[in-house]
Enzyme design. Structure first.
Site, short mmCIF file in Angstrom:
data_model
loop_
_atom_site.label_atom_id
_atom_site.label_comp_id
_atom_site.label_asym_id
_atom_site.label_seq_id
_atom_site.Cartn_x
_atom_site.Cartn_y
_atom_site.Cartn_z
N ILE A 1 48.71 35.45 -69.84
CA ILE A 1 48.19 36.67 -70.45
C ILE A 1 48.40 36.62 -71.97
O ILE A 1 49.48 36.21 -72.44
CB ILE A 1 48.88 37.92 -69.86
N MET B 1 88.95 51.13 -15.91
CA MET B 1 90.25 51.77 -15.72
C MET B 1 91.38 50.83 -16.06
O MET B 1 91.69 49.92 -15.29
CB MET B 1 90.39 52.20 -14.25
N GLU C 1 54.62 36.06 -67.24
CA GLU C 1 53.21 36.44 -67.29
C GLU C 1 52.34 35.19 -67.25
O GLU C 1 51.30 35.11 -67.87
CB GLU C 1 52.90 37.29 -68.53
#
Ligand code: GH3
Ligand code: MG
Length: 456
Positions: free
Chosen positions: A332, A55, A374
């Site tokens: 790869i 309040m 890769e």
């Protein structure tokens, strides 16, 4: 444990009273006489906790709380609403406004210190997690916490007591939320085991227990890493205040006084479970952030950063123990052609397939990483020169035997080239990988799809 507390009340005597109580317990105190002043102070001084009167003229406590919880700079500061005793509805409104807890006036010392300590501890844990991963905040996983989001999730309370049942907290009692199951345990050791297994979300300890010292159980829970974080609520009667103070000192999260007030029960259970769930979520997102820092997201292999940290450690270890270590560089063949012919998605699929083969064809103690587009590196501790070549052959065959199925049904064969190097006494991570890479280059020169050892 100390903390910086911001006390907010429009009535100066109220402020002075709380300030004196807190200072006597060595808390640092700041004060504000209005909601707006509180917001300004909170932004500027970042207190650990705010005690907020409901309040007040102008901005009342609820509005002030909402503003604090909506601001990026203050949302993480716990807010305790201070409400009049007869205003039960205020508690609900306070929790809805985002308050973390509440106290009723006139403020009792035990309640005051219990709430302030418990929230300070909670804030320290969350602050630490928040700081440890600033990245998490940037990713948005730790944006403003909506603790109420955790309210509906199923939870279990373990009640440790000599009584067969405490009707006020029984499952299905009026104010025990529906999604919460209540389990009783009268053996403290069994209770500790259950907590260690992570079964309960919240533990109630009856301080009136006679078969076992309830304070010993509290300290037992707080003493071990596996149970330290478990939220504990003490249940105390009016003539057990001394034990209650000890229990709170031992790190009990909060308490309920008998006869148990139904509203109070619901609110305490809810705030403890919210906090526990929030911490869980913080920890999980912390783990995820950690993982993202060391794992390559496409393939699930370790990334280059992890290789340089962990790889350096493995090599130092091999030097110390004088055990052999081998390194493979894997690349790869004609990968660019896969991308060019079948598209980037097909390329990604091939990377994932190859990575899976790499992982399954080496030992769990070997370190397989994606070092670049890769290209992969595998470090193999305790692997002599003679075996290294055979393992590389096995890896080569494992990859070459895969036929990658593309989403449109087409299939394609993939091959790799591998360079092998073994640890020399003068090697570090960079030098052994460089020799493996030179061997790989010769494998490419030599026609690809083969294993080549480092130059003798
Ligand atoms: P070589 O047999 O000599 O190794 O030839 P290559 O085509 O495999 O090697 P090159 O280095 O010429 O090409 C590598 C290609 O890998 C180029 C790049 O576009 C592709 N690449 C790198 N990272 C990724 C990725 O994350 N996803 C996909 N799909 N392709 C990638
Ligand atoms: Mg290549």
């Amino acid at each position: 444990m100390t903390a910086r507390v911001l006390v907010v009340d429009d009535l100066e005597p109220n402020v002075k009273l709380l300030e004196a109580k807190l200072r006597a317990e060595y808390f640092e105190v700041m004060t504000a006489l209005s909601g707006q002043e509180a917001i300004d102070l909170a932004i500027e001084h970042q207190p650990d906790i705010v005690l907020l009167d409901v309040m007040m003229p102008g901005l009342d406590g609820f509005e002030t709380c909402k503003i604090l919880k909506a601001n990026d700079e203050t949302w993480h500061i716990p807010v305790v609403m201070v409400t009049a005793l007869d205003q039960q509805a205020d508690r609900v409104a306070g929790l809805q406004a985002g308050a973390d807890d509440f106290l009723t006036k006139p403020v009792q010392d035990i309640a005051l210190f219990a709430r302030v300590r418990s929230l300070t501890r909670f804030k320290q844990m969350t602050d630490e997690l928040r700081h440890r991963h600033a990245a998490g905040a940037r990713m948005g996983v730790l944006s403003k916490a909506d603790l109420s989001a955790f309210d509906e999730k199923q939870a279990t309370i373990l009640v440790v007591t000599d009584e067969d049942s405490i009707p006020a907290i029984d499952q299905g009692s009026e104010h025990m939320p529906k999604h919460i199951s209540v389990v009783y345990e009268n053996d403290a050791r069994m209770a500790l085991e259950a907590i260690r297994r992570g079964e309960p979300d919240l533990v109630f300890i009856d301080l009136g227990m006679e078969s076992y010292d309830p304070l010993r159980l509290c300290s037992g829970i707080r003493a071990f890493d596996t149970t330290r974080m478990a939220p504990i609520l003490a249940i105390a009667s009016k003539d057990e205040t001394r034990q209650l103070v000890r229990a709170l000192d031992l790190g009990v999260s909060d308490y309920l006084m008998t006869p148990i007030d139904a509203q109070e029960l619901a609110a305490r259970v809810r705030t403890q479970i919210r906090r526990m769930r929030y911490l869980e979520q913080l920890r999980a997102s912390f783990d995820q952030t950690m993982e993202m820092a060391i794992i390559d997201q496409l393939t699930g292999l370790y990334n280059r950063r992890f290789l340089s940290n962990q790889g350096t450690r493995l090599i130092e270890e091999a030097h110390t123990t004088e055990e052999p270590l081998a390194a493979l560089m894997v690349d790869i063949d004609h990968f660019k052609m896969v991308n060019d012919t079948y598209g980037h998605d097909a390329g990604d699929l091939v990377l994932k397939e190859v990575s899976a083969r790499l992982t399954t064809s080496v030992r769990g103690s070997d370190l397989a990483c994606r070092t670049g587009g890769e290209e992969f590196a595998i470090l193999m501790p305790r692997t002599p020169k003679e075996s290294a070549h055979d393992i590389a052959d096995r890896v080569l065959r494992a990859v070459n035997s895969v036929t990658v199925k593309l989403s449109d049904g087409q299939t394609l064969d993939v091959t790799v080239s591998i360079g092998v190097a073994s640890l020399d006494r003068s090697d570090n991570l960079a030098t052994i990988l460089k020799r493996a890479d030179e061997a790989l280059y010769r494998a490419k020169q030599n026609g690809r799809n083969q294993v080549i050892d480092e130059a003798a």
